[in-house]
Design a protein around this motif. Sequence first.
Motif, short mmCIF file in Angstrom:
data_model
loop_
_atom_site.label_atom_id
_atom_site.label_comp_id
_atom_site.label_asym_id
_atom_site.label_seq_id
_atom_site.Cartn_x
_atom_site.Cartn_y
_atom_site.Cartn_z
N LYS A 129 0.82 -1.22 0.00
CA LYS A 129 0.00 0.00 0.00
C LYS A 129 0.86 1.27 0.00
N GLU A 130 2.12 1.13 0.37
CA GLU A 130 3.02 2.29 0.38
C GLU A 130 3.50 2.67 -1.02
N VAL A 131 3.21 1.82 -1.99
CA VAL A 131 3.67 2.05 -3.37
C VAL A 131 2.48 2.52 -4.22
N LYS A 132 2.66 3.66 -4.86
CA LYS A 132 1.61 4.16 -5.76
C LYS A 132 1.51 3.24 -6.99
N LYS A 133 0.32 3.20 -7.57
CA LYS A 133 0.07 2.28 -8.67
C LYS A 133 1.09 2.42 -9.80
N GLU A 134 1.34 3.68 -10.21
CA GLU A 134 2.25 3.89 -11.34
C GLU A 134 3.70 3.56 -10.99
N GLU A 135 4.05 3.59 -9.68
CA GLU A 135 5.43 3.34 -9.27
C GLU A 135 5.83 1.87 -9.47
N TRP A 136 4.84 0.98 -9.47
CA TRP A 136 5.16 -0.43 -9.68
C TRP A 136 5.83 -0.64 -11.05
N SER A 137 5.38 0.11 -12.04
CA SER A 137 5.97 -0.04 -13.37
C SER A 137 7.15 0.90 -13.59
N THR A 138 7.01 2.17 -13.16
CA THR A 138 8.07 3.15 -13.43
C THR A 138 9.31 2.94 -12.58
N ALA A 139 9.12 2.56 -11.30
CA ALA A 139 10.25 2.42 -10.38
C ALA A 139 10.72 0.97 -10.23
N PHE A 140 9.75 0.05 -10.10
CA PHE A 140 10.09 -1.36 -9.87
C PHE A 140 10.18 -2.15 -11.19
N GLY A 141 9.60 -1.59 -12.25
CA GLY A 141 9.67 -2.26 -13.56
C GLY A 141 8.83 -3.52 -13.66
N LEU A 142 7.71 -3.58 -12.94
CA LEU A 142 6.85 -4.76 -12.99
C LEU A 142 5.84 -4.66 -14.13
N SER A 143 5.46 -5.81 -14.67
CA SER A 143 4.44 -5.87 -15.71
C SER A 143 3.06 -5.84 -15.06
N GLU A 144 2.01 -5.71 -15.87
CA GLU A 144 0.64 -5.68 -15.35
C GLU A 144 0.31 -6.97 -14.60
N ASP A 145 0.72 -8.11 -15.17
CA ASP A 145 0.45 -9.40 -14.52
C ASP A 145 1.18 -9.50 -13.18
N GLU A 146 2.42 -9.02 -13.14
CA GLU A 146 3.20 -9.09 -11.90
C GLU A 146 2.61 -8.18 -10.83
N ILE A 147 2.16 -7.00 -11.24
CA ILE A 147 1.57 -6.05 -10.28
C ILE A 147 0.36 -6.66 -9.60
N SER A 148 -0.44 -7.41 -10.37
CA SER A 148 -1.66 -8.01 -9.81
C SER A 148 -1.33 -9.07 -8.76
N ASN A 149 -0.09 -9.58 -8.75
CA ASN A 149 0.29 -10.62 -7.78
C ASN A 149 1.02 -10.06 -6.55
N VAL A 150 1.24 -8.73 -6.54
CA VAL A 150 1.95 -8.13 -5.42
C VAL A 150 0.93 -7.55 -4.44
N ALA A 151 0.94 -8.04 -3.23
CA ALA A 151 -0.01 -7.54 -2.22
C ALA A 151 0.53 -7.83 -0.82
#
Length: 442
Positions: free
Chosen positions: A212-234
């Motif tokens: 929850k400390e990570v903004k939605k767009e930061e998952w891709s811009t900062a961490f470099g995760l794909s859409e599928d990977e983002i959906s598995n991070v919680a």
Amino acid sequence: MEITLDKHSANQASIKIKLIEADYQPKVDAKLKDYAKKAVIRGFRPGKAPISMVKNMYGISLLVDEINAILGESLNTYLKEQTFKILGEPLPVEKGDDSIDWKTQKEFEFEYKIGFVDTIGLTLDNSIKGTKYTILVDDKLVNETLDNLKSQYGENSNPETSEVGDFIYGDLASKEGEFTKTLSLDTSKISKKLAGKFTGIAKEAVVEFDSKEVKKEEWSTAFGLSEDEISNVAGALTFTVQNINRTTDATLDQDFFDKIFGPDQVKSEEEFINKVKETLQGSYTRESKVFTEEELKKVLVEKASIALPDDFLKEWLLRANEGKVSEADVENEYPIYAKQLTWSLISNQIAKDNGVQAEHEDVIEKTKEMIREQFASSGLGAQLEASMDVFVDNYLKGNDGQNYMNMLTSVQNDKVLALVQEKIDLEEKKISIDEFKELLEK
């Protein structure tokens, strides 16, 4: 011979061609006599075999060849006489294998499907509204570009302890789930609060935080995760540090200037910044032109309101590329094809109505411009110009001459679009980079 046209709709029709014996037999007989003079048949001297034997051996194949030749020539001549524009190629209506008895039949009927559009009526005047966009390079973009260049050409190091802005290489893992990934975290692109957890740490440190400390767009811009990977991070996460990467910005000195623009092209910071701005503006001026032209094409396509024979064209594309594409391929690619075809029809009509013609010299000059752009950053300069004629000749002869035809079409489009901008009601509009990006997203 009898040729009839039956229009099924505004853009599709069938053509029937009826042949009687008088249409084809004289030519078939003439060819049989010619064969008989040359035929080498066992038991007979060359050219002395009975005509009846030659007919039994070659008659049907000569008949088929002659009828096909008559059909092709007659169909092409008939279509050229029509006022409408044929699209694709006529498609023979397929019949059963036993529908023709070549041995006994004297009269033949063949049917073809065609797709077409009627004459395209498009008057270029002030009733057509368009916009000419000019993208302005502002100080914000110049500064961002300078920062990127200094970072790109900066010095890399691996410090013991991290600072804000470093790249932290390590393993991201879910505490309770199975998700894990090794990645490089750009700490300059996360919130200050979260960046604080990644500041002042060393190798092998384990950083704990919540998704929850990570903004939605930061998952891709900062961490470099794909859409599928983002959906598995919680939930609760850990980041185990393997290495710290830091880039120290390059200094604006002569060595840096030479790396970017070549030796002694600029000799001061002021000249360098102006050169960067000039280069950016040149690039965005080209983008402005392309964007303006694409928007004008949309306006003209809508104004012309051309109804394509979609079903016919899809069938034609499938048959013309038999074995290479599937129905699903054609269905997926058809919208792009239809768009290109519609613009081609409009461009050709405007060129015809206004005497616009692409000349060979235009093709040569446009090819030179393309090659200069491709080698702009190569530093070849005078060497490139000295060998330009060879580059141009090799390119235009490539792809079995198709490169030349493509360039010829491109030149015509350029001339047509230039004419369009002279004739219609064109509003000039200056926009920022951000406004341009918003337009692209629409």
